[in-house]
Motif scaffolding. Sequence first.
Motif, PDB file in Angstrom:
ATOM      1  N   TRP A  75       0.840  -1.207   0.000  1.00 49.84           N
ATOM      2  CA  TRP A  75       0.000   0.000   0.000  1.00 49.84           C
ATOM      3  C   TRP A  75       0.868   1.247   0.000  1.00 49.84           C
ATOM      4  O   TRP A  75       1.749   1.396   0.834  1.00 49.84           O
ATOM      5  N   PRO A  77       0.310   5.047   0.479  1.00 53.50           N
ATOM      6  CA  PRO A  77      -0.669   6.089   0.789  1.00 53.50           C
ATOM      7  C   PRO A  77      -0.353   7.368   0.015  1.00 53.50           C
ATOM      8  O   PRO A  77       0.755   7.548  -0.478  1.00 53.50           O
ATOM      9  N   GLU A  81       4.713  10.712   3.596  1.00 52.58           N
ATOM     10  CA  GLU A  81       5.260  10.951   4.916  1.00 52.58           C
ATOM     11  C   GLU A  81       6.563  10.203   5.094  1.00 52.58           C
ATOM     12  O   GLU A  81       6.628   8.994   4.877  1.00 52.58           O
ATOM     13  N   VAL A  82       7.604  10.896   5.488  1.00 56.98           N
ATOM     14  CA  VAL A  82       8.819  10.231   5.952  1.00 56.98           C
ATOM     15  C   VAL A  82       9.235  10.978   7.214  1.00 56.98           C
ATOM     16  O   VAL A  82       9.563  12.157   7.175  1.00 56.98           O
ATOM     17  N   ALA A  83       9.177  10.277   8.351  1.00 60.13           N
ATOM     18  CA  ALA A  83       9.337  10.971   9.622  1.00 60.13           C
ATOM     19  C   ALA A  83      10.783  11.306   9.948  1.00 60.13           C
ATOM     20  O   ALA A  83      11.044  12.313  10.585  1.00 60.13           O
ATOM     21  N   TRP A  84      11.719  10.455   9.525  1.00 57.04           N
ATOM     22  CA  TRP A  84      13.106  10.632   9.963  1.00 57.04           C
ATOM     23  C   TRP A  84      14.031  10.743   8.764  1.00 57.04           C
ATOM     24  O   TRP A  84      13.766  10.175   7.711  1.00 57.04           O
ATOM     25  N   VAL A  86      16.198   9.262   7.114  1.00 61.57           N
ATOM     26  CA  VAL A  86      16.895   8.005   6.791  1.00 61.57           C
ATOM     27  C   VAL A  86      17.363   8.054   5.332  1.00 61.57           C
ATOM     28  O   VAL A  86      16.881   8.855   4.542  1.00 61.57           O
ATOM     29  N   LEU A  94      12.499  -0.816   3.940  1.00 57.59           N
ATOM     30  CA  LEU A  94      11.360  -0.992   4.856  1.00 57.59           C
ATOM     31  C   LEU A  94      10.285  -1.867   4.217  1.00 57.59           C
ATOM     32  O   LEU A  94       9.505  -2.517   4.907  1.00 57.59           O
ATOM     33  N   LEU A  97       9.966  -5.500   5.458  1.00 58.25           N
ATOM     34  CA  LEU A  97       9.569  -5.833   6.834  1.00 58.25           C
ATOM     35  C   LEU A  97       8.597  -7.013   6.938  1.00 58.25           C
ATOM     36  O   LEU A  97       8.797  -7.892   7.768  1.00 58.25           O
ATOM     37  N   ARG A 146       9.742   1.646  -2.540  1.00 54.39           N
ATOM     38  CA  ARG A 146       9.494   0.968  -1.258  1.00 54.39           C
ATOM     39  C   ARG A 146       8.337  -0.022  -1.409  1.00 54.39           C
ATOM     40  O   ARG A 146       8.394  -1.156  -0.944  1.00 54.39           O
TER      41      ARG A 146
ATOM     42  N   GLY B  75      10.021   7.886  18.526  1.00 58.70           N
ATOM     43  CA  GLY B  75       9.770   7.057  17.352  1.00 58.70           C
ATOM     44  C   GLY B  75       8.281   6.882  17.105  1.00 58.70           C
ATOM     45  O   GLY B  75       7.804   6.987  15.977  1.00 58.70           O
ATOM     46  N   ARG B  78       6.774  10.177  16.162  1.00 57.65           N
ATOM     47  CA  ARG B  78       7.511  10.741  15.030  1.00 57.65           C
ATOM     48  C   ARG B  78       7.792  12.221  15.275  1.00 57.65           C
ATOM     49  O   ARG B  78       7.585  13.071  14.417  1.00 57.65           O
ATOM     50  N   GLU B 210      10.283   1.245  13.144  1.00 59.14           N
ATOM     51  CA  GLU B 210      10.893   1.393  11.814  1.00 59.14           C
ATOM     52  C   GLU B 210       9.790   1.633  10.778  1.00 59.14           C
ATOM     53  O   GLU B 210       9.866   2.540   9.964  1.00 59.14           O
ATOM     54  N   ALA B 211       8.744   0.785  10.825  1.00 61.87           N
ATOM     55  CA  ALA B 211       7.656   0.899   9.850  1.00 61.87           C
ATOM     56  C   ALA B 211       6.940   2.234   9.985  1.00 61.87           C
ATOM     57  O   ALA B 211       6.499   2.819   8.996  1.00 61.87           O
ATOM     58  N   LEU B 212       6.838   2.739  11.216  1.00 65.77           N
ATOM     59  CA  LEU B 212       6.131   4.003  11.439  1.00 65.77           C
ATOM     60  C   LEU B 212       6.835   5.193  10.803  1.00 65.77           C
ATOM     61  O   LEU B 212       6.253   6.277  10.679  1.00 65.77           O
ATOM     62  N   THR B 213       8.082   5.017  10.381  1.00 67.01           N
ATOM     63  CA  THR B 213       8.779   6.066   9.623  1.00 67.01           C
ATOM     64  C   THR B 213       7.926   6.509   8.442  1.00 67.01           C
ATOM     65  O   THR B 213       7.958   7.664   8.026  1.00 67.01           O
ATOM     66  N   LEU B 214       7.132   5.558   7.895  1.00 69.26           N
ATOM     67  CA  LEU B 214       6.324   5.844   6.708  1.00 69.26           C
ATOM     68  C   LEU B 214       4.921   6.330   7.057  1.00 69.26           C
ATOM     69  O   LEU B 214       4.081   6.487   6.171  1.00 69.26           O
ATOM     70  N   GLY B 215       4.635   6.542   8.332  1.00 75.62           N
ATOM     71  CA  GLY B 215       3.311   6.993   8.729  1.00 75.62           C
ATOM     72  C   GLY B 215       2.453   5.836   9.227  1.00 75.62           C
ATOM     73  O   GLY B 215       2.772   4.666   8.995  1.00 75.62           O
ATOM     74  N   GLU B 216       1.356   6.157   9.912  1.00 76.94           N
ATOM     75  CA  GLU B 216       0.548   5.127  10.563  1.00 76.94           C
ATOM     76  C   GLU B 216      -0.126   4.207   9.554  1.00 76.94           C
ATOM     77  O   GLU B 216      -0.187   2.997   9.730  1.00 76.94           O
ATOM     78  N   ALA B 218       0.732   3.452   6.350  1.00 76.10           N
ATOM     79  CA  ALA B 218       1.666   2.549   5.681  1.00 76.10           C
ATOM     80  C   ALA B 218       2.189   1.499   6.650  1.00 76.10           C
ATOM     81  O   ALA B 218       2.346   0.330   6.277  1.00 76.10           O
ATOM     82  N   ARG B 269      17.593   5.712  12.125  1.00 79.62           N
ATOM     83  CA  ARG B 269      16.634   4.594  12.195  1.00 79.62           C
ATOM     84  C   ARG B 269      16.063   4.472  13.602  1.00 79.62           C
ATOM     85  O   ARG B 269      16.791   4.246  14.561  1.00 79.62           O
TER      86      ARG B 269
END
Lengths: 254, 327
Positions: A75, A77, A81-84, A86, A94, A97, A146, B75, B78, B210-216, B218, B269
């Motif tokens: 999926w 979206p 969004e990329v929070a950090w 990296v 990712l 996973l 990704r 983390g 975020r 780690e997965a949450l880097t892409l938002g809730e 994703a 990370r």
Amino acid sequence: MTLLSVSGLTIHRRKRTILRDVSFSVGPGELIGLIGANGAGKTTLMRAVLGLLPAAGTSSLAALPQTARAQQAAWMPQAREVAWPVSVERLVALGRLPHLGTGQPIGTADRAAIESAIANMGLEPFRHRTATNLSGGELARVLIARTLAQDTPLVLADEPIAGLDPAHQIQTMRLFAGLAAAGRSAIVSIHDLGLAARHCTRLILLGEGRLVADGAPGDVLTPDNLTEHFNITAHFDRTAAGPIFQPLDVVRME
Amino acid sequence: MTRLMLILSGIVLALGAGALVIGPANAPYWDSLSALFVDDGTPLTLVMREIRLPRAILALAIGASLGMAGAAMQGYLRNPLADPGLIGVSSSAALGAVLAIQTGLAAAFAFGLPLAALAGAVLGVLLVLALAGPRGASITLILAGIVVSALAGALTSLVLNLSPNPFAASEIVFWMMGSLADRSMDHVWLALPLIGLGLVLLATLARGLEALTLGEDAAQALGVNLTRLRLTLVVGTAAVVGASTAVAGTIGFVGLVVPHLLRPFVGARPGALLWASALGGAAMLLAADILVRVVLPTKDLKLGVVTALVGAPLFLHLIYKTRRQMA
């Protein structure tokens, strides 16, 4: 073999009915363009199909346990969004996973999927760049990579080509078409009806809270459907260079 | 990555040894260490085993707790400004302790204060979970945390306000500054099981973060169970922060600064940041607790004061660096 079957899906949010009684199924080798005006429920439908939104009716994906679902469908979206900060490589990784057990390091098969996703999106020069420093279009390509690295039979992408330059738009649509040719399937929501007509094997049109039309691009992009659900007139022609679709004018809205 | 782990572990070991041999008893370093392992019948063994060892163990465990909980909280939300106190556990633990001091429970019974603080932490976390609801976005957790923190803070002020006894009031104020002085092995046994449990829970979050880097959205589609992740985060944080506050008072800035400082070294990370921050937090608190003893040995300088004094300028520097990157 069907990759996804959806039947009688009805979605209410805050007491409003967003979509009513949507049914369709997806076989292997399909590139499905999900089209409809703003607010027609494209994102809502995809999220409900994935089980990310509560809905009445059934979706074969939503019925799966979470890990199995993540191995069946990827999926992307709409929110990029990329929070950090990296690296691009880490971000693409990712996608692996769902294929890794807890604490399991990235293996050869994972490495191969990551490399092919990076190569497919032309991200080789960006590999070590920080994802949060990329332009919007570049980031979109990283996020598509990704999604590809997840290596699932089905890919759902919410406006994957929004914000890309024309070359990358065409390249991305070809890439999804390539997945379909290889027996996988993709559902992409898309506003560019021209690209949808050229590359998709099938279009699903949403409007007035329901599924309006489902079929080959020529059967869905009829003058009636365009007037009623997009408020536009358009020129649609099959040429030697492939189908050409060009929106022409806005129909007066009453 | 492994190099960073070795470096941080080396720093923690060195500071741990430092924490054991530095103190007002001023014994030679080797005599101190040997007195720790071999009971030579001198008071030095008593000093080492009953005073310095529990203090060093607590600094290590509490530092690791605050560091890892901070990394987990940042983390999950975020947000690099999140800190373990955000869910209101430290304020509600502090309220429990303050009530114990005020009512005389702390004086009447050796473990009155830490147990009351733990009870406060448990009540606080139950209230946060009830307010935030079983599922939902991270924003509801932040809001619930703010409500509980504000309520516990207000009640603490009320206790101070109405306190008829100036000695109790000053004891409360000093306790809230956080300290590891005069803690016994009994404090270690009280806190360590909870801290161990919490650290294990928090360590399991690596993959989900780690997965949450892409938002809730994703992350969920990548197979992460967000409801379970949030529950594990809250319970894990509550266990480590509740136990830490119960035995050492409120110690700020470690959970905020350490993950922020170490983030560039783990390639940003969030999963790898968990253990790195645990080691970094342990190092920071051991160093701060050595400073407390070295700088003003006769003044009973409070640990929380030192971490804030060191942490605030460090944080300012980080903000300045971020601002330059933004420009």
